[in-house]
Design a protein around this motif. Sequence first.
Motif, mmCIF file in Angstrom:
data_model
loop_
_atom_site.group_PDB
_atom_site.id
_atom_site.type_symbol
_atom_site.label_atom_id
_atom_site.label_comp_id
_atom_site.label_asym_id
_atom_site.label_seq_id
_atom_site.Cartn_x
_atom_site.Cartn_y
_atom_site.Cartn_z
ATOM 1 N N PHE A 20 1.338 -1.357 0.078
ATOM 2 C CA PHE A 20 -0.563 -0.040 -0.377
ATOM 3 C C PHE A 20 0.796 1.481 -0.052
ATOM 4 O O PHE A 20 0.601 2.306 -0.409
ATOM 5 N N THR A 23 2.465 1.569 -3.140
ATOM 6 C CA THR A 23 1.516 1.829 -4.521
ATOM 7 C C THR A 23 1.436 3.571 -4.411
ATOM 8 O O THR A 23 1.130 4.327 -5.248
ATOM 9 N N TYR A 63 -4.867 5.269 -1.806
ATOM 10 C CA TYR A 63 -4.262 3.948 -1.455
ATOM 11 C C TYR A 63 -4.002 4.540 0.011
ATOM 12 O O TYR A 63 -3.482 3.906 0.774
ATOM 13 N N ARG A 93 -11.312 0.945 -2.136
ATOM 14 C CA ARG A 93 -11.367 0.752 -3.571
ATOM 15 C C ARG A 93 -12.202 0.360 -4.615
ATOM 16 O O ARG A 93 -12.017 1.352 -5.482
ATOM 17 N N THR A 225 -3.952 -5.088 -6.332
ATOM 18 C CA THR A 225 -2.535 -3.857 -5.830
ATOM 19 C C THR A 225 -1.859 -3.428 -7.504
ATOM 20 O O THR A 225 -1.146 -2.694 -7.902
#
Length: 254
Positions: A20, A23, A63, A93, A225
């Motif tokens: 996470f 990203t 994110y 998401r 992801t």
Amino acid sequence: MEDVMETVSLFQYSLVYNAFSFTFATMAAATLFLWLGRSQVSPNYKTAVTISGLVCAIAAYHYWRIFESWEAAYIVKDGAIAVSGYAFNDAYRYVDWLLTVPLLLIELVLVMRLSREETVSKSVKLGSAAALMIVLGYPGEIATDIPTRALWGTLSAIPFLYIVWELFSGLGASIERQPESVRELVKKARLLTFASWGFYPIVYMAPYANISGASAETAIQIGYTIADLVAKAVVGVLIWLIAVRKSEAEAEKA
């Protein structure tokens, strides 16, 4: 989700946590790159590049929220994991996808610079199908039993198949009309979009493979992801590169 939290290992927690974090940083960097890179493309393609940056900006925000939620859901102490009492909110998401997935298709249409009528038509059709795909997939994502997950997953696959058909059939002739210098790049952007989107259903079906609890949660989070990184950051850079090359080709003709 509570059972998953109770059984997550330190390795699984750290793997998802770092994914996470990575990203978020990648999406934020891609946003800056794309928006600053607008100066290198002609006005005809600035909207496509702006939308690419917007997609990455929206993803970076979500994110960050996913990262915070994951961190808040657990307590790491003396090398062990304990549940904090706060549930991990994975709904971020689907909020993200509802906004970004239609935009991903629209940016691809815009960078091709079709006629106004064709651009509007394809943007509306593909954007609507993408939004419907996400809306239908969410009930299955939060379902606690396989049959319900399978039902909504199947319904979600209907607009997904339509999008695939449009990408490879509806846009096929349009791609062949693109300048030779960008034709292969457009095909790669289309293929990467399809490949990354095709990865989502595979991850969605992880519970079908007798993977449960923390293992399923880890596989789902890492899988989604990776797909997000490719579909948004990587494809976004490709869109920018296509825009740059088309701008150069059109400048040479002028």
